[in-house]
Design a protein around this motif. Structure first.
Motif, PDB file in Angstrom:
ATOM      1  N   HIS A  13       8.833 -11.027 -19.878  1.00  0.00           N
ATOM      2  CA  HIS A  13       8.396 -10.095 -18.860  1.00  0.00           C
ATOM      3  C   HIS A  13       9.536  -9.867 -17.886  1.00  0.00           C
ATOM      4  N   ASP A  14       9.537  -8.701 -17.308  1.00  0.00           N
ATOM      5  CA  ASP A  14      10.502  -8.435 -16.245  1.00  0.00           C
ATOM      6  C   ASP A  14       9.766  -7.995 -14.999  1.00  0.00           C
ATOM      7  N   TRP A  15       8.620  -8.606 -14.788  1.00  0.00           N
ATOM      8  CA  TRP A  15       7.807  -8.289 -13.615  1.00  0.00           C
ATOM      9  C   TRP A  15       8.573  -8.743 -12.379  1.00  0.00           C
ATOM     10  N   HIS A  16       8.970  -7.775 -11.556  1.00  0.00           N
ATOM     11  CA  HIS A  16       9.891  -8.066 -10.472  1.00  0.00           C
ATOM     12  C   HIS A  16       9.192  -8.282  -9.142  1.00  0.00           C
ATOM     13  N   LEU A  17       7.883  -8.440  -9.161  1.00  0.00           N
ATOM     14  CA  LEU A  17       7.178  -8.572  -7.889  1.00  0.00           C
ATOM     15  C   LEU A  17       7.067 -10.026  -7.444  1.00  0.00           C
ATOM     16  N   GLY A  18       6.947 -10.933  -8.374  1.00  0.00           N
ATOM     17  CA  GLY A  18       6.831 -12.325  -7.994  1.00  0.00           C
ATOM     18  C   GLY A  18       8.184 -12.932  -7.679  1.00  0.00           C
ATOM     19  N   GLU A  19       8.228 -13.774  -6.658  1.00  0.00           N
ATOM     20  CA  GLU A  19       9.474 -14.440  -6.293  1.00  0.00           C
ATOM     21  C   GLU A  19       9.213 -15.926  -6.142  1.00  0.00           C
ATOM     22  N   ASP A  20      10.100 -16.729  -6.710  1.00  0.00           N
ATOM     23  CA  ASP A  20      10.013 -18.166  -6.524  1.00  0.00           C
ATOM     24  C   ASP A  20      10.539 -18.533  -5.145  1.00  0.00           C
ATOM     25  N   ASP A  21      10.359 -19.801  -4.783  1.00  0.00           N
ATOM     26  CA  ASP A  21      10.952 -20.288  -3.542  1.00  0.00           C
ATOM     27  C   ASP A  21      12.456 -20.040  -3.593  1.00  0.00           C
ATOM     28  N   PHE A  22      12.976 -19.400  -2.575  1.00  0.00           N
ATOM     29  CA  PHE A  22      14.393 -19.046  -2.562  1.00  0.00           C
ATOM     30  C   PHE A  22      15.277 -20.263  -2.799  1.00  0.00           C
ATOM     31  N   PHE A  23      14.906 -21.406  -2.239  1.00  0.00           N
ATOM     32  CA  PHE A  23      15.734 -22.599  -2.329  1.00  0.00           C
ATOM     33  C   PHE A  23      15.239 -23.582  -3.398  1.00  0.00           C
ATOM     34  N   THR A 159      -5.924   2.180 -11.317  1.00  0.00           N
ATOM     35  CA  THR A 159      -4.742   1.565 -11.920  1.00  0.00           C
ATOM     36  C   THR A 159      -3.901   0.871 -10.863  1.00  0.00           C
ATOM     37  N   ARG A 160      -3.728   1.526  -9.717  1.00  0.00           N
ATOM     38  CA  ARG A 160      -2.934   0.915  -8.643  1.00  0.00           C
ATOM     39  C   ARG A 160      -3.598  -0.363  -8.139  1.00  0.00           C
ATOM     40  N   LEU A 161      -4.923  -0.371  -8.057  1.00  0.00           N
ATOM     41  CA  LEU A 161      -5.628  -1.569  -7.606  1.00  0.00           C
ATOM     42  C   LEU A 161      -5.492  -2.688  -8.633  1.00  0.00           C
ATOM     43  N   ALA A 162      -5.593  -2.359  -9.910  1.00  0.00           N
ATOM     44  CA  ALA A 162      -5.412  -3.379 -10.947  1.00  0.00           C
ATOM     45  C   ALA A 162      -4.015  -3.981 -10.873  1.00  0.00           C
ATOM     46  N   LYS A 163      -2.995  -3.132 -10.666  1.00  0.00           N
ATOM     47  CA  LYS A 163      -1.623  -3.623 -10.509  1.00  0.00           C
ATOM     48  C   LYS A 163      -1.535  -4.580  -9.319  1.00  0.00           C
ATOM     49  N   LEU A 164      -2.173  -4.208  -8.220  1.00  0.00           N
ATOM     50  CA  LEU A 164      -2.118  -5.040  -7.019  1.00  0.00           C
ATOM     51  C   LEU A 164      -2.753  -6.403  -7.266  1.00  0.00           C
ATOM     52  N   LEU A 165      -3.894  -6.430  -7.924  1.00  0.00           N
ATOM     53  CA  LEU A 165      -4.566  -7.707  -8.170  1.00  0.00           C
ATOM     54  C   LEU A 165      -3.725  -8.608  -9.062  1.00  0.00           C
TER      55      LEU A 165
END
Length: 239
Positions: A13-23, A159-165
Motif C-alpha cells: 500500500h502507499d496510503w500516505h495518510l497514516g504517519e508513525d511516531d516521527f522519532f 465515498t469521502r466519508l468512507a475514505k475518512l473512516l
C-alpha cells in the motif's frame, strides 16, 4: 490509495495518510530535539496558533489530538488535518518563515514540544536522518491535500466519508488480520467534525452513517464508531 486484495490486505500500500511516531527509529535525534524544544501542556480546546500568526516554530506532539483547520467566510470550519501523538506539525511555515495558513487547536488534553526556527534549523543541520524524514512527511501531506481536492471534485459524500473512516482507523488496521474483524475508531469525532473533513454538512453525514449501518459496515454508538467490516468499507472508499 491502498492497493489491497482480500487475500493479502496489507501486503502493498502507499496510503500516505497514516504517519508513525516521527522519532520511532530516531532515539538519539529525539533526545536532541527535546533538549532544544519547550514542553507545553494543553487542555482540550486550547489554541496552539491562529491563522496569520508568524510561523516561527514547529511542534512535536507527544500525546493527544490536534485539529488543523480554517474558518470560512460562511462560518464553517473545514478541517485539513488531524495530528496524533508522535506527529510533527507546523513544518511548512517554519521552513519558509511564512505566516500560518490555518489554526491549530487541541481536541483533547495534549503534551507537545515547541521548537523555534533557529533551533529547528540547527537540529536539522546536525541530524540528517530527521531532515530526510521531514522532507518525506511534507511530501506525503502535499499528496494528501491534492487527493482531498480531487475527492471534492470527483467523489460523492458517501465515498469521502468512507475514505475518512478508513483514514481515522489507519493505525488500528496495520496488521493483516485486523482487516477481517471489527475495529473501533481510536478518535471520537462529532458528525459536525466529520462533515468539516469531507466538505459536507452534519445532516448528510448522519444520513450516510445510517446507510453504512444498515449495510452492516459500521455500528454507531453515542461516543464511538465501530467499523464492522473494514474490507467492505475500503471497497466503498475506493469507488
Amino acid at each position: 490509495m491502498y492497493s489491497i486484495t482480500r487475500s493479502d490486505p496489507v501486503a502493498t500500500h502507499d496510503w500516505h495518510l497514516g504517519e508513525d511516531d516521527f522519532f520511532a527509529d530516531l532515539a538519539a535525534e529525539r533526545e536532541a530535539f527535546l533538549r532544544l524544544s519547550r514542553r507545553r501542556e494543553l487542555a482540550k480546546g486550547d489554541m496552539i496558533f491562529f491563522e496569520d500568526d508568524a510561523g516561527e516554530s514547529c511542534f512535536y506532539l507527544e500525546h493527544g489530538l490536534i485539529k488543523i483547520f480554517r474558518i470560512a467566510a460562511s462560518g464553517k470550519e473545514p478541517i485539513f488535518f488531524l495530528r496524533h501523538g508522535g506527529e510533527m506539525f507546523g513544518l511548512a511555515e517554519v521552513m519558509e518563515s511564512e505566516t500560518r495558513k490555518a489554526n491549530a487547536q487541541a481536541l483533547s488534553p495534549c503534551v507537545l514540544h515547541e521548537i523555534d526556527k533557529r533551533e529547528f534549523e540547527k537540529f536539522l543541520a546536525e541530524n540528517f536522518r530527521a531532515t530526510r524524514k521531514v522532507i518525506r512527511i511534507l511530501g506525503r501531506r502535499l499528496r494528501y491535500l491534492g487527493e482531498q481536492l480531487g475527492n471534492l471534485m470527483s467523489c460523492d459524500v458517501g465515498t469521502r466519508l468512507a475514505k475518512l473512516l478508513v483514514y481515522i482507523a489507519h493505525d488500528e488496521l496495520s496488521a493483516e488480520d485486523s482487516w477481517r474483524r471489527p475495529v473501533i475508531l481510536p478518535v471520537a469525532l462529532t458528525q459536525e467534525q466529520m462533515a468539516a473533513m469531507t466538505g459536507s454538512c452534519q445532516q448528510t453525514v448522519s444520513e450516510f452513517l445510517k446507510r453504512f449501518q444498515e449495510e452492516g459496515l459500521v455500528r454507531v454508538g453515542r461516543k464511538k464508531i465501530t467499523i464492522l467490516d473494514p474490507l467492505k468499507l475500503l471497497e466503498k472508499a475506493e469507488k
